[in-house]
Scaffold this active site. Structure first.
Site, PDB file in Angstrom:
ATOM      1  N   HIS A 191      25.753  52.857  71.789  1.00 55.27           N
ATOM      2  CA  HIS A 191      24.877  51.959  72.551  1.00 55.27           C
ATOM      3  C   HIS A 191      23.427  51.964  72.084  1.00 55.27           C
ATOM      4  O   HIS A 191      22.516  52.376  72.792  1.00 55.27           O
ATOM      5  CB  HIS A 191      24.954  52.300  74.048  1.00 55.27           C
ATOM      6  N   TYR A 297      17.861  43.727  85.629  1.00 52.88           N
ATOM      7  CA  TYR A 297      19.189  43.121  85.498  1.00 52.88           C
ATOM      8  C   TYR A 297      20.325  44.030  85.963  1.00 52.88           C
ATOM      9  O   TYR A 297      21.488  43.717  85.726  1.00 52.88           O
ATOM     10  CB  TYR A 297      19.368  42.593  84.069  1.00 52.88           C
TER      11      TYR A 297
END
Length: 416
Positions: A191, A297
């Site tokens: 990631h 988000y």
């Protein structure tokens, strides 16, 4: 399409590419409408992992659409070695990254240069390596390029951004230097996020991932940490003027938005100028978001996905006041990667549509977007059975895509 706006620059159809290729009429499709058909079923037919309900109609499993223009798909090369990013250069050629640490230049016919060297050492373990690349807006005169990569920094690794000059002989990068590091480093091989896009002022958007660990996951919500964010920096790697947290105590001033899991696609809408992104969910919950400065988000407080074990993430909620909803999500996942908005004239019905490479989905996503909502979805090149890593518009108005792997491929998707 302007070269420096890579993501802006940033079925084989759902049923079969043959269907589209056998159609010789546009059926009156207006640019950007994509011939949406209210009778079309969603392209996703597999059972979702969770029983979560969308927050609004059309947030997932939107109706399918089908390109009416007969398409010509060519595999131009299969000699790329784990390619990750592709961008169009001013002369119509492409600059491509390979994860082990080299760049390649490809012609529109698929001819590849020898590997371009001279970049700082990358850590190519796991999901790391040399990742995205983008030329300076003034590349035609200064030959400057920027790239993102995973760098070894005690006590682990991090997403970094480099800058240098492509030599005149195109064999090496001169004066390569690291201009930004997404601190803190963390001992993970996963990631890194790592897409790049220019804003209209000439500042650089950089995406990061939250490093895919329970211990690192909270960094996505922390303003004193760069992982799990979309960042905005200058060409020198400094926080860009006007960033939303510039005057927030203890916040990193380069942060543009936060609460992201692993952003692997950035694209700027060619009409509105809005920044869009796609990011990996866990087991379900891949997202497409329209990014606004300072907004949260949600990861990992809200998500439409589950832990890989099948358990709920955190409290198992999908909505919370103050946290942004995705414009669109997938369950099961497609593993969305590099993205670009189509702005060409070669295939008018694609105008302003968003195209995304899908890795586990093994196709190219086409999303028709109207008024910031997805109104149609199509799956292109599904018959190729490739893990599509990135897609870009070429100078000729065709789409060019790269697929992941030791024998990575370069495709051209044009008009018959």
């Amino acid at each position: 399409m302007s070269f420096h706006v890579k993501p802006l620059l940033t079925g084989v159809l759902a049923a079969s590419l043959l269907v589209a290729c056998n159609s010789n009429k546009s059926h009156g499709v207006k640019p950007g409408e994509g011939n949406t058909d209210s009778s079309s079923n969603p392209v996703e037919t597999k059972k979702p992992n969770s029983d979560y309900k969308p927050a609004f109609e059309g947030q997932t499993r939107i109706k399918g659409v089908h390109t009416q223009t007969p398409l010509d798909v060519k595999m131009l090369s299969d000699r790329l070695v784990y390619p990750w990013g592709i961008v169009t250069l001013p002369d119509g050629r492409f600059l491509i990254t390979e994860r082990k640490g080299t760049l390649r230049i490809a012609t529109a016919a698929g001819q590849l240069s020898a590997p371009i060297t001279g970049l700082p050492k990358v850590n190519s373990d796991g999901q790391g390596g040399l990742l995205d690349v983008i030329p300076d807006p003034d590349f035609a005169t200064n030959r400057i390029i920027y790239w993102s990569f995973s760098q070894d920094v005690p006590p682990g690794t991090l997403t970094a951004v480099g800058k240098g000059k492509l030599a005149a002989d195109e064999k090496t990068v001169e004066g390569a230097a690291v201009i930004y590091q997404a601190l803190p480093a963390f001992p993970s091989k996963l990631h890194y996020g790592s897409r790049l896009a220019w804003d209209k002022e000439g500042n650089l958007f950089v995406s990061t991932g939250e490093r895919s660990d329970i211990k690192s996951r909270p960094m996505a919500q922390q303003l004193n940490a760069a992982p799990g964010k979309v960042l905005r920096i200058t060409k020198e790697g400094k926080p860009a003027p006007g960033n939303p947290f510039a005057n927030t105590p203890d916040a990193r001033p380069e942060i543009w938005s936060y609460g992201h899991r692993n952003v692997q696609g950035l694209a700027i809408h060619p009409v509105t100028g809005d920044l869009w992104e796609d990011e990996f969910g866990p087991k379900g919950g891949d997202e497409v978001n329209r990014i606004e400065p300072g907004k949260n988000y949600g990861w990992a407080t809200i998500t439409y996905g589950l832990e890989y074990s099948g358990e709920k993430v955190g409290e198992g909620i999908t909505q919370k006041e103050g946290l942004e909803q995705p414009v669109y999500y997938w369950d099961p996942v497609v593993s969305p990667s590099g993205a670009t908005f189509y702005s060409g004239d070669l295939i008018p019905e694609w105008k302003n549509n968003l195209f995304i490479g899908a890795l586990s989905g093994m196709h190219i996503v086409r999303l028709v977007i109207e008024n910031n909502k997805v109104v149609g979805e199509e799956r292109l090149l599904a018959d190729q059975q490739q893990r599509f890593r990135d897609v870009v518009q070429g100078a000729d108005g065709a789409l060019y895509a790269i697929s992941d792997g030791e024998k990575g491929r370069l495709f051209r998707i044009g008009k018959k």
